[in-house]
Design an enzyme around this catalytic site. Structure first.
Site, PDB file in Angstrom:
ATOM      1  N   CYS A  79     -46.583 -59.671  71.194  1.00  0.00           N
ATOM      2  CA  CYS A  79     -46.202 -61.051  70.862  1.00  0.00           C
ATOM      3  C   CYS A  79     -46.834 -61.396  69.516  1.00  0.00           C
ATOM      4  O   CYS A  79     -48.063 -61.532  69.441  1.00  0.00           O
ATOM      5  CB  CYS A  79     -46.688 -62.014  71.952  1.00  0.00           C
ATOM      6  N   ASN A  81     -46.488 -64.083  67.337  1.00  0.00           N
ATOM      7  CA  ASN A  81     -47.099 -65.414  67.177  1.00  0.00           C
ATOM      8  C   ASN A  81     -48.311 -65.546  68.103  1.00  0.00           C
ATOM      9  O   ASN A  81     -49.331 -66.128  67.741  1.00  0.00           O
ATOM     10  CB  ASN A  81     -46.075 -66.509  67.492  1.00  0.00           C
ATOM     11  N   HIS A 171     -35.656 -55.637  70.509  1.00  0.00           N
ATOM     12  CA  HIS A 171     -34.918 -56.685  69.788  1.00  0.00           C
ATOM     13  C   HIS A 171     -33.551 -56.177  69.359  1.00  0.00           C
ATOM     14  O   HIS A 171     -33.412 -55.013  68.968  1.00  0.00           O
ATOM     15  CB  HIS A 171     -35.698 -57.130  68.547  1.00  0.00           C
ATOM     16  N   GLU A 220     -35.137 -65.377  73.692  1.00  0.00           N
ATOM     17  CA  GLU A 220     -36.194 -64.453  74.107  1.00  0.00           C
ATOM     18  C   GLU A 220     -36.057 -64.012  75.560  1.00  0.00           C
ATOM     19  O   GLU A 220     -35.771 -64.834  76.446  1.00  0.00           O
ATOM     20  CB  GLU A 220     -37.570 -65.106  73.950  1.00  0.00           C
ATOM     21  N   CYS A 229     -40.112 -66.551  67.024  1.00  0.00           N
ATOM     22  CA  CYS A 229     -40.461 -65.287  67.685  1.00  0.00           C
ATOM     23  C   CYS A 229     -41.005 -64.367  66.605  1.00  0.00           C
ATOM     24  O   CYS A 229     -40.255 -63.990  65.679  1.00  0.00           O
ATOM     25  CB  CYS A 229     -39.214 -64.691  68.345  1.00  0.00           C
ATOM     26  N   THR A 231     -42.364 -61.169  66.717  1.00  0.00           N
ATOM     27  CA  THR A 231     -41.818 -59.799  66.733  1.00  0.00           C
ATOM     28  C   THR A 231     -40.349 -59.821  66.335  1.00  0.00           C
ATOM     29  O   THR A 231     -39.863 -58.909  65.659  1.00  0.00           O
ATOM     30  CB  THR A 231     -41.967 -59.181  68.143  1.00  0.00           C
ATOM     31  N   GLY A 232     -39.664 -60.914  66.727  1.00  0.00           N
ATOM     32  CA  GLY A 232     -38.252 -61.047  66.363  1.00  0.00           C
ATOM     33  C   GLY A 232     -38.062 -61.192  64.866  1.00  0.00           C
ATOM     34  O   GLY A 232     -37.167 -60.571  64.278  1.00  0.00           O
TER      35      GLY A 232
HETATM   36  N1  LIG Z   1     -40.277 -62.541  74.898  1.00  0.00           N
HETATM   37  C1  LIG Z   1     -40.962 -61.407  74.268  1.00  0.00           C
HETATM   38  C2  LIG Z   1     -42.467 -61.659  74.163  1.00  0.00           C
HETATM   39  C3  LIG Z   1     -42.799 -62.790  73.196  1.00  0.00           C
HETATM   40  C4  LIG Z   1     -42.409 -62.425  71.813  1.00  0.00           C
HETATM   41  C5  LIG Z   1     -42.450 -63.556  70.817  1.00  0.00           C
HETATM   42  N2  LIG Z   1     -42.780 -64.861  71.305  1.00  0.00           N
HETATM   43  C6  LIG Z   1     -43.292 -63.181  69.625  1.00  0.00           C
HETATM   44  O1  LIG Z   1     -43.895 -64.059  68.981  1.00  0.00           O
HETATM   45  O2  LIG Z   1     -43.311 -61.969  69.274  1.00  0.00           O
HETATM   46  C7  LIG Z   1     -40.749 -60.164  75.145  1.00  0.00           C
HETATM   47  O3  LIG Z   1     -40.704 -60.300  76.358  1.00  0.00           O
HETATM   48  O4  LIG Z   1     -40.655 -59.067  74.582  1.00  0.00           O
END
Ligand SMILES: N[C@H](CCC[C@H](N)C(=O)O)C(=O)O
Length: 290
Positions: A79, A81, A171, A220, A229, A231-232
């Site tokens: 994650c 953030n 992703h 997400e 997001c 990682t996004g």
């Molecule tokens: N929903 C994502 C985790 C949070 C990622 C996102 N909030 C970030 O800041 O990278 C997953 O299950 O892979």
């Protein structure tokens, strides 16, 4: 009046580009079921209301360990953030005096650099997110194709051109005009729960503004549409470079704010993310499942 014997849990609410989580100090490992607590505390009205819950735990290979749970209780492997805010959480709670921290995650150890203002308050953080993963077997996607780069993919009778990138979590990046008009609650779950994605999927919808700027929305896995997001945003920057749409330094505009991404493709191959972090409030949560 009898004192109710409800279990109370101190927490801190933080956000990075509007991606908000409940943060708890679990260094003593006394919280029995973090997944269940994430579901409880993420709920609006009955809980705190957040995109999920992030726990700070001890680590034998880094300064700390991060365990991250989406609002549905599913555990995220990384994650962006969240890890930035967690480093600030550790510093602000005097659990470390380091402004350069290593944090163990389910996707490896990451390094976070805290940025302070003139009054020694943390205002931003920069994280080395490591290398992007393009091999579909590692994302994972059930396909014989080695990579999905601008690949035709039919979802709900509509054909999309998708690029698959993992930043330790899966992703799918889609470029299309008019992302503000997208009915994400309608479309998002079809991608999130598609049978080709054994670990489900985070999906980003992107408009390119210039070779150094994009804007995106995200659905997400486990949390639905979030305002950002991390990682996004990294996956979007990598996909944009691979598709010849941007340079390796990209400003990513999200509903909740801005993230600055750089893919150091020529040297380390690593992706770096920088953005604001903020403590919103602290509190004490009285669990219903005492
Ligand atoms: N929903 C994502 C985790 C949070 C990622 C996102 N909030 C970030 O800041 O990278 C997953 O299950 O892979």
């Amino acid at each position: 009046m009898t004192e109710t014997s409800r279990r109370s849990i101190p927490f801190t609410k933080m956000e990075g580009a509007g991606n908000d989580y409940v943060y708890i100090n679990d260094l003593d490992g006394t919280i029995p079921n973090l997944s269940e607590l994430a579901i409880e505390m993420s709920r609006p009205h009955f809980g705190v209301g957040s995109d999920g819950l992030i726990a700070l735990q001890p680590s034998s290979e880094a300064d700390f360990k991060m365990r991250m749970f989406n609002a549905d209780g599913s555990e995220g492997r990384m994650c962006g953030n969240g890890i930035r805010c967690l480093a600030a959480f550790a510093y602000e709670n005097s659990l470390t005096d380091k402004t350069n921290l290593t944090i163990e995650t389910l996707s490896g150890v990451k390094t976070v650099q805290l940025m302070m203002n003139s009054t020694d308050n943390i205002i931003a953080a920069r994280v080395d997110m490591g290398k992007p993963i393009l091999n579909t077997q590692l994302i994972p996607i059930n396909t014989s194709a080695t990579q999905w780069l601008n690949q035709d993919f039919v979802v709900n009778d509509e054909t999309y051109q998708v690029t698959a990138v993992s930043m330790g979590n899966p992703h799918l990046v889609i470029y299309q005009e008019g992302i503000d008009e997208l009915d994400l609650p309608e479309v998002g779950p079809f991608f999130e729960n598609h049978p080709l994605f054994p670990e489900k999927m985070n999906t980003e919808f992107v408009e390119v503004i210039s070779p150094n700027e994009v804007r995106m929305r995200v659905w997400e896995r486990g949390s639905g549409e979030t305002l950002a997001c991390g990682t996004g945003a990294c996956a979007v920057a990598v996909a944009s470079v691979l598709n010849g749409l941007t340079a390796t330094k990209v400003v990513v505009h999200l509903k909740g704010g801005q993230l600055n991404i750089e893919w150091d493709r020529e040297n380390t191959g690593n992706v770096f993310m920088e953005g604001a972090v903020r403590t919103i409030f602290t509190g004490e949560y009285f669990s219903q499942n005492s």
